[in-house]
Design a protein around this motif. Structure first.
Motif, PDB file in Angstrom:
ATOM      1  N   GLY A 135     -21.830  -9.989 -15.870  1.00 45.73           N
ATOM      2  CA  GLY A 135     -22.044 -11.193 -16.627  1.00 45.73           C
ATOM      3  C   GLY A 135     -21.938 -12.124 -15.452  1.00 45.73           C
ATOM      4  N   LEU A 137     -28.767  -2.367 -22.424  1.00 42.01           N
ATOM      5  CA  LEU A 137     -28.930  -3.242 -23.569  1.00 42.01           C
ATOM      6  C   LEU A 137     -29.839  -2.311 -24.489  1.00 42.01           C
ATOM      7  CD1 LEU A 137     -29.670  -6.438 -22.035  1.00 42.01           C
ATOM      8  CD2 LEU A 137     -27.383  -5.639 -22.918  1.00 42.01           C
ATOM      9  N   ILE A 160     -34.330 -14.356 -18.269  1.00 39.93           N
ATOM     10  CA  ILE A 160     -32.904 -14.313 -17.647  1.00 39.93           C
ATOM     11  C   ILE A 160     -33.142 -14.273 -16.086  1.00 39.93           C
ATOM     12  CG2 ILE A 160     -32.386 -12.128 -18.188  1.00 39.93           C
ATOM     13  CD1 ILE A 160     -29.307 -13.255 -18.751  1.00 39.93           C
ATOM     14  N   GLU A 165     -35.810 -10.988 -15.603  1.00 44.48           N
ATOM     15  CA  GLU A 165     -35.917 -10.236 -16.596  1.00 44.48           C
ATOM     16  C   GLU A 165     -36.374 -10.795 -18.016  1.00 44.48           C
ATOM     17  OE1 GLU A 165     -32.078  -7.826 -17.210  1.00 44.48           O
ATOM     18  OE2 GLU A 165     -32.752  -6.496 -15.701  1.00 44.48           O
ATOM     19  N   LYS A 166     -37.069 -10.146 -18.728  1.00 46.38           N
ATOM     20  CA  LYS A 166     -37.242 -10.577 -20.068  1.00 46.38           C
ATOM     21  C   LYS A 166     -35.928 -10.826 -20.814  1.00 46.38           C
ATOM     22  CE  LYS A 166     -39.199 -11.223 -24.460  1.00 46.38           C
ATOM     23  NZ  LYS A 166     -40.122 -12.123 -24.749  1.00 46.38           N
ATOM     24  N   TYR A 167     -35.433 -11.890 -21.444  1.00 45.62           N
ATOM     25  CA  TYR A 167     -34.005 -12.020 -22.137  1.00 45.62           C
ATOM     26  C   TYR A 167     -34.010 -11.239 -23.429  1.00 45.62           C
ATOM     27  CZ  TYR A 167     -30.013 -13.901 -24.355  1.00 45.62           C
ATOM     28  OH  TYR A 167     -28.663 -14.431 -24.717  1.00 45.62           O
ATOM     29  N   LEU A 168     -33.235 -10.557 -23.868  1.00 45.27           N
ATOM     30  CA  LEU A 168     -33.215  -9.815 -25.000  1.00 45.27           C
ATOM     31  C   LEU A 168     -32.294 -10.319 -26.027  1.00 45.27           C
ATOM     32  CD1 LEU A 168     -32.933  -6.146 -24.127  1.00 45.27           C
ATOM     33  CD2 LEU A 168     -35.053  -7.411 -24.473  1.00 45.27           C
ATOM     34  N   ILE A 207     -23.978  -8.080 -29.230  1.00 42.71           N
ATOM     35  CA  ILE A 207     -23.179  -8.713 -28.180  1.00 42.71           C
ATOM     36  C   ILE A 207     -22.794  -9.936 -28.431  1.00 42.71           C
ATOM     37  CG2 ILE A 207     -24.276  -7.013 -26.432  1.00 42.71           C
ATOM     38  CD1 ILE A 207     -25.810  -9.646 -25.454  1.00 42.71           C
ATOM     39  N   HIS A 265     -17.576 -11.672 -21.651  1.00 48.67           N
ATOM     40  CA  HIS A 265     -17.893 -10.581 -20.608  1.00 48.67           C
ATOM     41  C   HIS A 265     -16.715  -9.695 -20.537  1.00 48.67           C
ATOM     42  CE1 HIS A 265     -21.780 -12.014 -20.246  1.00 48.67           C
ATOM     43  NE2 HIS A 265     -21.312 -13.135 -19.661  1.00 48.67           N
ATOM     44  N   GLN A 284     -17.305  -8.074 -27.154  1.00 51.86           N
ATOM     45  CA  GLN A 284     -16.781  -8.607 -25.868  1.00 51.86           C
ATOM     46  C   GLN A 284     -16.630 -10.066 -26.013  1.00 51.86           C
ATOM     47  OE1 GLN A 284     -18.971  -7.712 -22.416  1.00 51.86           O
ATOM     48  NE2 GLN A 284     -19.399  -5.662 -23.097  1.00 51.86           N
ATOM     49  N   HIS A 290     -24.500  -3.562 -26.549  1.00 52.19           N
ATOM     50  CA  HIS A 290     -24.362  -2.926 -25.293  1.00 52.19           C
ATOM     51  C   HIS A 290     -23.856  -1.528 -25.444  1.00 52.19           C
ATOM     52  CE1 HIS A 290     -22.042  -2.982 -21.317  1.00 52.19           C
ATOM     53  NE2 HIS A 290     -21.766  -1.946 -21.739  1.00 52.19           N
ATOM     54  N   LYS A 346     -30.961 -13.374 -12.877  1.00 50.71           N
ATOM     55  CA  LYS A 346     -29.633 -12.856 -12.498  1.00 50.71           C
ATOM     56  C   LYS A 346     -29.507 -12.723 -10.763  1.00 50.71           C
ATOM     57  CE  LYS A 346     -29.565  -9.875 -16.454  1.00 50.71           C
ATOM     58  NZ  LYS A 346     -29.331  -8.430 -17.142  1.00 50.71           N
ATOM     59  N   VAL A 368     -35.188  -3.048 -18.579  1.00 50.49           N
ATOM     60  CA  VAL A 368     -35.755  -4.186 -19.104  1.00 50.49           C
ATOM     61  C   VAL A 368     -36.619  -4.583 -18.284  1.00 50.49           C
ATOM     62  CG1 VAL A 368     -34.882  -6.560 -19.762  1.00 50.49           C
ATOM     63  CG2 VAL A 368     -33.371  -4.942 -19.446  1.00 50.49           C
ATOM     64  N   GLU A 409     -27.193  -2.156 -15.672  1.00 51.45           N
ATOM     65  CA  GLU A 409     -26.187  -1.860 -14.529  1.00 51.45           C
ATOM     66  C   GLU A 409     -25.782  -0.521 -14.735  1.00 51.45           C
ATOM     67  OE1 GLU A 409     -23.316  -4.968 -14.198  1.00 51.45           O
ATOM     68  OE2 GLU A 409     -24.860  -6.653 -14.814  1.00 51.45           O
ATOM     69  N   MET A 422     -25.803 -15.471 -14.216  1.00 58.24           N
ATOM     70  CA  MET A 422     -26.923 -15.117 -14.797  1.00 58.24           C
ATOM     71  C   MET A 422     -27.231 -16.711 -15.580  1.00 58.24           C
ATOM     72  SD  MET A 422     -25.732 -11.965 -17.141  1.00 58.24           S
ATOM     73  CE  MET A 422     -25.599 -13.064 -18.516  1.00 58.24           C
TER      74      MET A 422
HETATM   75  C1  MV4 Z   1     -28.893  -9.304 -20.482  1.00 58.35           C
HETATM   76  C2  MV4 Z   1     -28.954  -9.950 -21.707  1.00 58.35           C
HETATM   77  C3  MV4 Z   1     -30.239 -10.231 -22.412  1.00 58.35           C
HETATM   78  N1  MV4 Z   1     -31.416  -9.724 -21.690  1.00 58.35           N
HETATM   79  N2  MV4 Z   1     -30.047  -9.128 -19.730  1.00 58.35           N
HETATM   80  C4  MV4 Z   1     -24.298  -9.687 -19.433  1.00 58.35           C
HETATM   81  C5  MV4 Z   1     -23.488  -9.004 -18.675  1.00 58.35           C
HETATM   82  C6  MV4 Z   1     -24.187  -8.177 -17.619  1.00 58.35           C
HETATM   83  N3  MV4 Z   1     -23.884  -6.996 -17.628  1.00 58.35           N
HETATM   84  C7  MV4 Z   1     -25.457  -8.114 -18.440  1.00 58.35           C
HETATM   85  N4  MV4 Z   1     -25.408  -9.250 -19.166  1.00 58.35           N
HETATM   86  C8  MV4 Z   1     -26.438  -9.335 -20.316  1.00 58.35           C
HETATM   87  N5  MV4 Z   1     -27.853  -9.101 -19.428  1.00 58.35           N
HETATM   88  C9  MV4 Z   1     -31.188  -9.261 -20.637  1.00 58.35           C
HETATM   89  N6  MV4 Z   1     -32.353  -9.037 -19.842  1.00 58.35           N
HETATM   90  C10 MV4 Z   1     -27.656 -10.396 -22.275  1.00 58.35           C
HETATM   91  C11 MV4 Z   1     -26.474 -10.151 -21.523  1.00 58.35           C
HETATM   92  C12 MV4 Z   1     -25.185 -10.359 -21.999  1.00 58.35           C
HETATM   93  C13 MV4 Z   1     -24.258  -9.163 -22.475  1.00 58.35           C
HETATM   94  C14 MV4 Z   1     -24.455  -8.045 -22.249  1.00 58.35           C
HETATM   95  C15 MV4 Z   1     -23.476  -7.133 -22.737  1.00 58.35           C
HETATM   96  C16 MV4 Z   1     -22.353  -7.388 -23.248  1.00 58.35           C
HETATM   97  C17 MV4 Z   1     -22.189  -8.619 -23.572  1.00 58.35           C
HETATM   98  C18 MV4 Z   1     -22.970  -9.714 -23.156  1.00 58.35           C
HETATM   99  C19 MV4 Z   1     -22.774 -11.028 -23.659  1.00 58.35           C
HETATM  100  C20 MV4 Z   1     -23.889 -12.070 -23.080  1.00 58.35           C
HETATM  101  C21 MV4 Z   1     -24.858 -11.709 -22.463  1.00 58.35           C
END
Ligand code: MV4
Length: 453
Positions: free
Chosen positions: A165, A277, A156, A200-203, A436, A235, A232, A208, A158, A131, A287, A168
């Protein structure tokens, strides 16, 4: 090969490991708390050792208790399962230092991937798409503001010690960046004792997608395709499938190859999962998990492999029993997680199981430590079973899931089984059209409906 291994876990995953060990002719030692004297993993293992009181912190998380049990029983290796001590650097190091084999990657690999900013930097250098964001830690608010402008909002923040999760904060616009940055740091300091954050840029609407990898610790590694774990709640994964409903064979080969090359390069040993993502046809690393995952059975189903057996083999310095060329993806698999929880709010619901009947038949696997008359203790995770189905294609897997759910009986407590009957009625689930946020939105809609009635 080992003669005896210790399983530092409980519940269905402890049984999963005992089963693999038994097929390999390896004796097993269960450890348990005083709340788990009657637990199935204690019954099923060859030997058992009580290591402490009910609280996990005094039993399943006690490195001293587990090392003592190892010493007393003469176990040569420890399988940590998932959760508990499975990704604990200090534990992996203690085990290594006592010349006991940790069935998993090296303490160093656990450490690298446990620090999320370091993990991302490591993976980026190894050619994994990430990302867009800071290269490592962001120390000051000014730096965060500057980066957010370059990345363009939303962004975002983190915690590097977070993951899964935790820790954040999203900033939708410049007005929110100061609050997002400061609270992320404050929360991280309290929760992890480490206030370091990255940006990070928020997607906004990704899926997932995670890649299963496996390394021999000596520069050889393979991938076993992806799992879509987008469904999910808070999380916690609820419904997982493999292959991903929107991932093409070309995308699988591309991202799988990149992941296998990366972990081969670092001499990674054992099972691991690289999380992405996925949005608009692109993969973005977030991760890496350095353990066996709850949802590993759907990968086992479509590739016809035993990942726990492979973990034990590689830990004993034997070669992997498959190569990339010998791995062939066949059909479609789905897992649903059965929790002892009361709908619609998912309140934990421990208690006595008056009747348990597991489904069976072609393409059905039920991983559970339940039995008739078992009392679920209130101290641990609410996961009580995983129903895994495999079919020739996705529609056969869905039909098989519906059929298997109708056979499953768990009486005496409330469970999340009705959730899956309801989900299977949804057109978006039937077509694989979800991201997600889909499940949380669906739950919210259905809660609101219930309150209006
Ligand atoms: C993100 C994201 C959007 N943009 N990062 C949540 C758990 C952690 N492993 C990373 N997560 C996220 N990271 C960026 N740059 C959105 C989430 C996220 C999410 C990711 C995977 C599965 C479910 C989720 C629910 C909410 C947010």
């Amino acid at each position: 090969m080992f003669q005896k291994i210790l399983i530092a876990n409980r519940g269905e995953i402890a049984l999963r490991i005992i089963r693999a060990a038994r097929e390999m002719g390896i004796e097993t030692v269960a450890v348990h708390s005083t709340a788990d004297t009657d637990a199935m993993h204690v019954r099923m293992a060859d030997e058992s050792v009580c290591i402490g009181p009910p609280q996990s912190s005094e039993s399943y998380l006690s490195a001293a208790g587990i090392m003592s049990a190892c010493e007393i029983t003469g176990a040569e290796a420890i399988h940590p399962g998932y959760g508990f001590l499975s990704e604990n650097v200090l534990f992996a190091r203690v085990v290594e230092d006592h010349d006991i084999v940790f069935i998993g990657p090296s303490a160093e690999h656990i450490q690298t991937m446990g620090d999320k900013a370091t993990a991302k930097d490591t993976m980026r250098r190894l050619g994994i798409p990430c990302v867009p964001g800071s290269n490592g830690i962001v120390d000051t608010l000014d730096e965060a503001k500057q980066l957010a402008e370059e990345l363009e909002y939303p962004v975002i923040i983190k915690a590097t010690a977070g993951g899964g999760g935790r820790g954040m904060n999203v900033a939708i616009n410049p007005n929110e960046i100061e609050h997002a940055f400061q609270t992320a740091r404050a929360e991280a300091r309290v929760a992890f004792g480490n206030e370091a954050v990255y940006i990070e840029k928020y997607l906004e609407e990704p899926r997932h997608i995670e890649i299963q990898i496996f390394g021999d610790g000596r520069g050889k590694a393979v991938h076993l395709g992806e799992r879509d774990c987008s469904l999910q709640r808070r999380h916690q994964k609820v419904f997982e499938e493999a292959p991903g409903p929107v991932i093409s064979a070309e995308e699988r080969t591309y991202i799988g190859h990149v992941c296998a090359e990366a972990v081969a390069e670092m001499n990674y040993s054992g099972a691991g999962t690289i999380e992405f993502l996925y949005e608009n046809g692109k993969f973005y690393f977030i991760e890496m998990n350095t353990r066996l995952q709850v949802e590993h059975p759907i990968t086992e189903a479509i590739f016809g492999v035993d990942l726990v057996r492979e973990q034990i083999r590689v830990a004993a310095h034997l070669p992997m029993s498959f190569s990339q060329d010998s791995l062939e993806l066949r059909g479609h698999a789905i897992e649903v997680r059965i929790n002892a929880e009361k709908l619609p709010r998912f309140d934990p619901c421990p208690g006595r199981i008056t009747q348990y009947h597991a489904p069976g038949g072609l393409g059905v696997r039920m991983d559970s430590a339940l039995y008739d008359g078992y009392s679920i203790p209130s101290y641990y995770d609410s996961l009580i079973g995983k129903l895994i189905v495999h079919g020739r294609d996705r529609s056969e897997a869905l039909a098989r899931l519906s059929r298997a759910l109708s056979e499953l009986i768990v009486d005496g407590i409330d469970t999340t089984i009705p959730l899956f009957h309801a989900l299977l009625e949804e057109v978006d689930i039937q077509s694989g059209d979800y991201n997600i946020h889909w499940l949380e939105n669906w739950i919210q809609r259905n809660l609101t409906l219930k309150e209006e009635m």
